[in-house]
Design an enzyme around this catalytic site. Sequence first.
Site, short mmCIF file in Angstrom:
data_model
loop_
_atom_site.label_atom_id
_atom_site.label_comp_id
_atom_site.label_asym_id
_atom_site.label_seq_id
_atom_site.Cartn_x
_atom_site.Cartn_y
_atom_site.Cartn_z
CG ASP A 92 47.52 42.39 46.67
OD1 ASP A 92 47.66 42.58 47.89
OD2 ASP A 92 46.86 41.45 46.20
CG ASP A 147 37.93 46.19 39.48
OD1 ASP A 147 38.11 45.68 40.61
OD2 ASP A 147 37.66 45.53 38.45
CG ASP A 149 38.78 50.67 35.62
OD1 ASP A 149 38.67 49.96 36.63
OD2 ASP A 149 38.45 50.29 34.48
CG ASP A 240 33.95 38.43 38.51
OD1 ASP A 240 34.33 37.33 38.04
OD2 ASP A 240 34.07 39.49 37.88
#
Length: 495
Positions: A92, A147, A149, A240
């Site tokens: 995105d 994600d 990281d 989540d």
Amino acid sequence: MYIETIIIVVYTIALLLIFMYALAQLNLLFNYLSAKKNTNEPKFDLSNSKETPHVTIQLPVYNEMYVMERLLDNIAQIEYPQDKLEVQVLDDSTDETVHSTKIHIEKLQATGLDIKHITRQVRTGFKAGALKEGLEIAKGEFIAIFDSDFLPQKDWLKRTVPYFKNQDLGVVQTRWGHINRNYSVLTRIQAFALDAHFTLEQVGRNSKGHFINFNGTAGIWRKQCIIDAGNWEGDTLTEDLDLSYRAQLKNWKFKYLEDVETPAELPIVISAARSQQFRWNKGGAENFRKMLWRVLKNKNISAKTKVHGLLHLLNSTMFLNILIVAVLSIPMLYIKNEYAHLKSYFFVMSFFVISTVIFFICYWIMYRKTYGGGIKNFMGYIGMFFVFFSIAMGFSLHNSIAVLEGHLGKKSEFIRTPKFNISKYKDNWKNNKYIKRSISVHVVFEGLLMAYFGFGMYSAFIVGDQGGDFGLFPFHLMLFVGFGYVFFKSLASKV
């Protein structure tokens, strides 16, 4: 006496709520200590190609200049049959990383990896919307999510996918590790708190069949479970937690693997920690509003699971209770020394110091699991606990505002946490283009609260006629240190 009565009542209610939460944590500790591994679970035999399921890895990303290449290279190393693995980069991004990511993905495609670059013009639903759109075209029966990281080990899928042979299992969640745990005081206290969540809370709940949550990353879903639970929804900031509860309310089982660690990067700048804390705490309150009656009315879960579920959803609201107790503690100090007939009340109230003792014991057992026992480690733990508790309370104003917005239904955008790809203190983060540079008005009030609790410490010397009252002095000292840390660190970081 009317104002004093109101202060006493509100203060008492907040103390009682904190005590209830502490008792729930103590129960989770007992669950954790008594938890036993089930060695007889059915598992897929991944050495048999016919039994090996198709997996899609989803990587939701947004403007991740500093970690994108590291993420893609890491995912490319995951060991799984190539004909059964698909990777979706749900991009995105609105900056130049869209182009650089596209080039890197093309290089990986040339190696034979089934990896796709999926972009959207409109970020409808933010992360939840990206996951939902990717799911529509995902090939896999199971959907792993990371994600930007996170750095899963090569054998991550081999250690998680086999459990899905149990057809009732909807999610497998793994424990977060921290690649920059020792970078600073800020990263150490974040790691300290997260370690407790990923041991005491996740194991304590899961071992007794209580609701747990997929943590947004480092977990894997059965695609059918996502769809059956109503798919991803973007009406809260913690999509989540939302989907986790909807899935478990539909009787899907979750499995938590404490022994599978997935390393990740902790926010190293206080502005990044602020944005993450705000999103998590507001999202928790939003989900309490959304799930309260669904949990209470569900006839398929026990009363104990309902209690733990509601306290889980109210986890972030404890910051509001802590802030109330903190702010009212100074008026209470003066009331105690002004009205002698309330002596018995304050004697009873002193019992609630046991809440702190419970937290101290729970965190020590989790700390000992990571660092080991012994006098040296215990003394180190005492210092860590003091610092952690102080700074956690220093965040209480910021997090309470998030909680109130969540409970009141005020909507806000999904603010992502900037990533840095930095693990050594000497590395420079100040040129990171994603850092928020403006100073929040909250910082001003945090500075005022630091001064307020400085006055609380001074008050210990002057109240009453018996040479002062130092019962709340340690509490006010921790609050002074906590708000002072958050205030000065925020100014220094220009957040």
